[in-house]
Design a protein around this motif. Structure first.
Motif, PDB file in Angstrom:
ATOM      1  N   GLU A 273     -15.807   0.208 -10.806  1.00  0.00           N
ATOM      2  CA  GLU A 273     -16.695  -0.888 -10.405  1.00  0.00           C
ATOM      3  C   GLU A 273     -17.500  -0.549  -9.163  1.00  0.00           C
ATOM      4  O   GLU A 273     -18.158  -1.428  -8.593  1.00  0.00           O
ATOM      5  N   GLY A 274     -17.389   0.692  -8.738  1.00  0.00           N
ATOM      6  CA  GLY A 274     -18.195   1.098  -7.579  1.00  0.00           C
ATOM      7  C   GLY A 274     -17.597   0.691  -6.251  1.00  0.00           C
ATOM      8  O   GLY A 274     -18.323   0.519  -5.269  1.00  0.00           O
ATOM      9  N   LEU A 275     -16.273   0.520  -6.228  1.00  0.00           N
ATOM     10  CA  LEU A 275     -15.604   0.144  -4.972  1.00  0.00           C
ATOM     11  C   LEU A 275     -14.540   1.189  -4.599  1.00  0.00           C
ATOM     12  O   LEU A 275     -13.353   0.868  -4.480  1.00  0.00           O
ATOM     13  N   PRO A 276     -14.946   2.441  -4.423  1.00  0.00           N
ATOM     14  CA  PRO A 276     -13.950   3.485  -4.123  1.00  0.00           C
ATOM     15  C   PRO A 276     -13.286   3.296  -2.762  1.00  0.00           C
ATOM     16  O   PRO A 276     -12.210   3.837  -2.528  1.00  0.00           O
ATOM     17  N   ASP A 277     -13.912   2.544  -1.883  1.00  0.00           N
ATOM     18  CA  ASP A 277     -13.320   2.320  -0.559  1.00  0.00           C
ATOM     19  C   ASP A 277     -12.413   1.093  -0.517  1.00  0.00           C
ATOM     20  O   ASP A 277     -11.770   0.840   0.513  1.00  0.00           O
ATOM     21  N   ALA A 278     -12.403   0.322  -1.575  1.00  0.00           N
ATOM     22  CA  ALA A 278     -11.528  -0.855  -1.585  1.00  0.00           C
ATOM     23  C   ALA A 278     -10.080  -0.398  -1.543  1.00  0.00           C
ATOM     24  O   ALA A 278      -9.708   0.622  -2.148  1.00  0.00           O
ATOM     25  N   ARG A 279      -9.258  -1.163  -0.825  1.00  0.00           N
ATOM     26  CA  ARG A 279      -7.894  -0.729  -0.568  1.00  0.00           C
ATOM     27  C   ARG A 279      -6.900  -1.446  -1.489  1.00  0.00           C
ATOM     28  O   ARG A 279      -7.124  -2.571  -1.920  1.00  0.00           O
ATOM     29  N   ILE A 280      -5.776  -0.781  -1.726  1.00  0.00           N
ATOM     30  CA  ILE A 280      -4.724  -1.348  -2.562  1.00  0.00           C
ATOM     31  C   ILE A 280      -3.480  -1.543  -1.712  1.00  0.00           C
ATOM     32  O   ILE A 280      -2.982  -0.603  -1.087  1.00  0.00           O
ATOM     33  N   MET A 281      -3.010  -2.779  -1.675  1.00  0.00           N
ATOM     34  CA  MET A 281      -1.793  -3.113  -0.939  1.00  0.00           C
ATOM     35  C   MET A 281      -0.710  -3.490  -1.952  1.00  0.00           C
ATOM     36  O   MET A 281      -0.991  -4.145  -2.957  1.00  0.00           O
ATOM     37  N   ALA A 282       0.525  -3.071  -1.666  1.00  0.00           N
ATOM     38  CA  ALA A 282       1.652  -3.413  -2.544  1.00  0.00           C
ATOM     39  C   ALA A 282       2.698  -4.159  -1.740  1.00  0.00           C
ATOM     40  O   ALA A 282       2.914  -3.874  -0.558  1.00  0.00           O
ATOM     41  N   SER A 283       3.346  -5.123  -2.389  1.00  0.00           N
ATOM     42  CA  SER A 283       4.417  -5.882  -1.744  1.00  0.00           C
ATOM     43  C   SER A 283       5.359  -6.389  -2.824  1.00  0.00           C
ATOM     44  O   SER A 283       5.138  -6.164  -4.002  1.00  0.00           O
ATOM     45  N   GLY A 284       6.419  -7.076  -2.390  1.00  0.00           N
ATOM     46  CA  GLY A 284       7.348  -7.663  -3.356  1.00  0.00           C
ATOM     47  C   GLY A 284       8.689  -6.953  -3.388  1.00  0.00           C
ATOM     48  O   GLY A 284       8.920  -6.087  -4.225  1.00  0.00           O
ATOM     49  N   GLY A 285       9.584  -7.311  -2.482  1.00  0.00           N
ATOM     50  CA  GLY A 285      10.941  -6.781  -2.525  1.00  0.00           C
ATOM     51  C   GLY A 285      11.047  -5.295  -2.239  1.00  0.00           C
ATOM     52  O   GLY A 285      12.009  -4.646  -2.659  1.00  0.00           O
ATOM     53  N   LEU A 286      10.101  -4.740  -1.493  1.00  0.00           N
ATOM     54  CA  LEU A 286      10.112  -3.290  -1.260  1.00  0.00           C
ATOM     55  C   LEU A 286      11.125  -2.897  -0.195  1.00  0.00           C
ATOM     56  O   LEU A 286      11.340  -3.602   0.781  1.00  0.00           O
ATOM     57  N   ASP A 287      11.732  -1.734  -0.401  1.00  0.00           N
ATOM     58  CA  ASP A 287      12.522  -1.092   0.649  1.00  0.00           C
ATOM     59  C   ASP A 287      12.142   0.377   0.683  1.00  0.00           C
ATOM     60  O   ASP A 287      11.218   0.809  -0.016  1.00  0.00           O
ATOM     61  N   GLU A 288      12.836   1.155   1.525  1.00  0.00           N
ATOM     62  CA  GLU A 288      12.457   2.552   1.696  1.00  0.00           C
ATOM     63  C   GLU A 288      12.570   3.344   0.398  1.00  0.00           C
ATOM     64  O   GLU A 288      11.794   4.274   0.164  1.00  0.00           O
ATOM     65  N   HIS A 289      13.536   2.988  -0.442  1.00  0.00           N
ATOM     66  CA  HIS A 289      13.710   3.746  -1.674  1.00  0.00           C
ATOM     67  C   HIS A 289      12.577   3.464  -2.663  1.00  0.00           C
ATOM     68  O   HIS A 289      12.048   4.380  -3.292  1.00  0.00           O
ATOM     69  N   ALA A 290      12.185   2.196  -2.779  1.00  0.00           N
ATOM     70  CA  ALA A 290      11.061   1.852  -3.662  1.00  0.00           C
ATOM     71  C   ALA A 290       9.778   2.506  -3.151  1.00  0.00           C
ATOM     72  O   ALA A 290       8.982   3.045  -3.932  1.00  0.00           O
ATOM     73  N   ILE A 291       9.575   2.480  -1.840  1.00  0.00           N
ATOM     74  CA  ILE A 291       8.370   3.095  -1.269  1.00  0.00           C
ATOM     75  C   ILE A 291       8.383   4.601  -1.511  1.00  0.00           C
ATOM     76  O   ILE A 291       7.371   5.194  -1.878  1.00  0.00           O
TER      77      ILE A 291
END
Lengths: 441, 441
Positions: A273-291
């Motif tokens: 869509e022409g948004l290569p600079d748009a950022r992706i954030m992830a969340s939801g029950g994360l810990d060091e192992h999931a990351i």
């Protein structure tokens, strides 16, 4: 209230010492006996709370009334307690440094009743803060270069713990916090997007995204998983383009589902869509192992929101810390309870180059090679030295993170840096063991 | 400070709603999506903190300055926030009651911006307190008739969490707390003996025991494991006899080793020494499973000191709670994110006789059989009703404990009481699912 923030046995013991004139100098050492599963190091934290507590320790009138009326302490005890403040010395490893089992995080030397009374509070502050700082550090290690944000305020053990989690995670490199009060208090970056309720309060997702982008064009991060994630990303991109938002101000947040697959799908949609600079954030029950799994898989995630599991140190919400008498009135003291033996004498820890073991030595012995970790932070009840700002702790953590060997950094089955005892400490241990009263005497 | 004790996204969303006049009544429902491993029920707690927070919620001048200067909120937003207090309605399950997944612990109905802003604080208070109360209740179940005492103040997540743990453990039947400040604040029994350091500060164990017995003849509980436990018990008995202490005022505390074997050995020594009324207390890293093993083995332990593992709810330091919009401006709302779907509409829970499932129904539907669990606790921002004292919560817990079936009480692999949805709730769910905007719209 400070005087009653302690366990009753501390007050009973202190009163008993005072009655008997047992006010000789006592040194207590606070250390972790062992590391929780999967921990290769601890990040020292909580010292500022300790120093604040020690500096203002006293029994106020209301507290003395309680001790008189409810606990029936006699006037002699109350007079002695009324005059008691903390005027001892404290040595401590400053916040942000890494330590290993048996290494003191803090040592108090003070008249026995004072030193005894501080036990409960000092253990509380250092154990909690060190557990959370260590957990947050592990998230930092897992994330590689990705940004981390503290999302834990809704799950910490109360409001004050939310402040602590924000501060401690910043100490180990988190870029911001969702908790506004913490951001205000500690000068951190406040981070926030939208919740599912926002999307649901509008007639549809597109209207919600459009409204949010109009209101917050400088940081338009859209939560895209309320109904269908890829469709949500496409809607977000469409709204961003319609409003001609600069791509670097746009982001999407993924809060459920297969974050690896969804982040790749989102990246592709945003790029297409022409948004290569748009950022992706992830969340939801994360810990060091999931990351770590997402990092290892190469998921294109720019930022992680880490909440509950960091804020409560979910897999190790406490530590096996102890505050033990190691010297009283010049006499070395130890304990040999099964699994809970302690080492006698005031101590110092010396740290060498990467790959070298730490040396646990007596504080008074000629310094071996290496940098001493404990510094004097309180002298006759007054704070001394500096370097206790959050920035100082952050700098120390970065230094120690670079120093830690790979084996100690591993998130599973790590190997802590070995701690070698000095010859003089071994000698004192052997001598003290021999002088222990025979069992039952 | 109340206004900034929230996540930034709540403020962003609230400001956005206010700009758009989206101030229609919104209902948010706070519930647990699932139970942690080994939990068969939850003990509701934390409501008093919620009501205190809601009653005094506002943005003070300092907070508004921060929002203006650091977060760059425009004057229009600030004026709206400056006037915002909580004047909504709250329904909640009172403290001490047991609930199961999907059953609301609390529902807020208020203008959307208000209801949104409360999310972070309400989730924090209810999640933490419910987790700890539930953990403490499990210790209570494990202990059978033995006495329990809160020893957690040194390991909770900060001072305020120590107060909470003392109060919550008392709510489920603990007999006292070691934390003096909590005993003073909540009118609990303060309990305390001696630490190893006390024994070590004297020349030998006998001198320490004698001094303690002289100072505290009314509650002479001796810590007997500093050097050798059976020898320590014998010394304690000897000191008690020498000072002619009444047996019922004497006790020993075991803090390490094989507590089953040592308690039997201690019991035999005390009985042989003519102290059949002397009590045996056990402590040291205990949780419900350790206590249950000792209870099942018939270990002669009269009292358990339970610390860290209860105070941080060690195996489940948080809960999978959610605060979800279920109705806005008369329109039912739900979410279908994978694994995080929500049920639409304000709700009520009806409870039947032991063995019957709970019924989760719409709040407004004709009441089915059973007792409604949620009561109105706030009306137009004012507290209503009573029964929020610790004593009330304690009474409710005893009632619900007796009601819980054995399968839900099991400490391992329990079966929670089933929660049946009313026909009208099922119908609303089906209708709301059909009216959700198609993905991506």
């Amino acid at each position: 209230m400070t005087g009653l923030h302690t366990d009753l046995y501390e007050i009973r013991m202190a009163a008993s010492y005072l009655r008997r004139g047992m006010t000789g100098p006592a040194t207590f050492s606070l250390f972790a006996r062992s590391l929780p599963r999967d921990r290769g190091f601890l990040v020292c934290a909580g010292l500022t709370d300790c120093l604040d507590f020690l500096a203002r320790f006293h029994f106020d009138d209301e507290e003395l009334d309680y001790l008189r009326e409810e606990l029936r302490l006699p006037d002699g005890d109350l007079d002695a307690l009324a005059n008691l403040v903390f005027d001892g010395d404290v040595w401590a490893v400053p916040e942000g440094s890494v330590v290993f089992p048996d290494e003191p995080l803090l040592e108090v030397t003070a008249p026995l009743p004072q030193a005894q009374l501080m036990e409960t509070a000092l253990l509380n502050f250092l154990t909690f803060s060190t557990a959370v700082a260590t957990k947050a550090a592990r998230c930092r290690i897992a994330a590689g270069g990705a940004e981390l944000v503290d999302f834990s305020a809704r799950r910490t053990h109360g409001v004050n713990a939310a402040f602590a989690a924000a501060r401690l995670s910043a100490m180990v490199g988190f870029a911001g916090t969702s908790h506004v009060a913490s951001a205000a208090r500690f000068g951190l970056r406040a981070v926030g997007t939208m919740a599912h309720s926002y999307v649901q309060a509008f007639a549809n997702e597109r209207e919600a995204f459009r409204a949010f982008a109009e209101d917050y064009p400088e940081a338009a991060v859209f939560l895209v998983d309320t109904y269908d994630t890829p469709a949500g990303v496409l809607t977000a991109a469409d709204v961003a383009k319609t409003l001609a938002l600069p791509g670097e101000r746009v982001g999407v947040r993924l809060d459920s589902g297969d974050l690896d697959a969804l982040s790749r799908a989102a990246r592709k949609i945003l790029d297409d869509e022409g948004l290569p600079d748009a950022r992706i954030m992830a969340s939801g029950g994360l810990d060091e192992h999931a990351i770590a799994r997402l990092t290892a898989a190469g998921a294109p995630i720019d930022s992680y929101g880490v909440g509950t599991k960091m804020g409560v140190s979910a897999d190790a919400p406490s530590l096996d810390t102890a505050y033990k008498l190691v010297e009283y009135a010049g006499r070395p003291v130890m304990k040999r309870s099964p699994g809970k033996a302690t080492l006698p004498g005031p101590k110092q820890v010396y740290r060498g180059e990467p790959g070298e073991p730490d040396v646990l030595a007596l504080r008074t012995e000629p310094p071996p090679e290496g940098r001493p970790l404990l510094t004097r932070v309180m002298w006759a009840g007054e704070r001394v030295g500096n370097g206790h700002e959050l920035f100082d702790a952050r700098t120390r953590f970065e230094h120690d993170l670079a120093w830690l060997p790979e084996a100690a950094l591993r998130l599973r089955d790590p190997e802590p840096v070995p701690v070698r005892r000095s010859a003089r400490l071994e000698d004192l241990l052997a001598r003290t063991l021999r002088t222990l009263p025979p069992p039952g005497e």
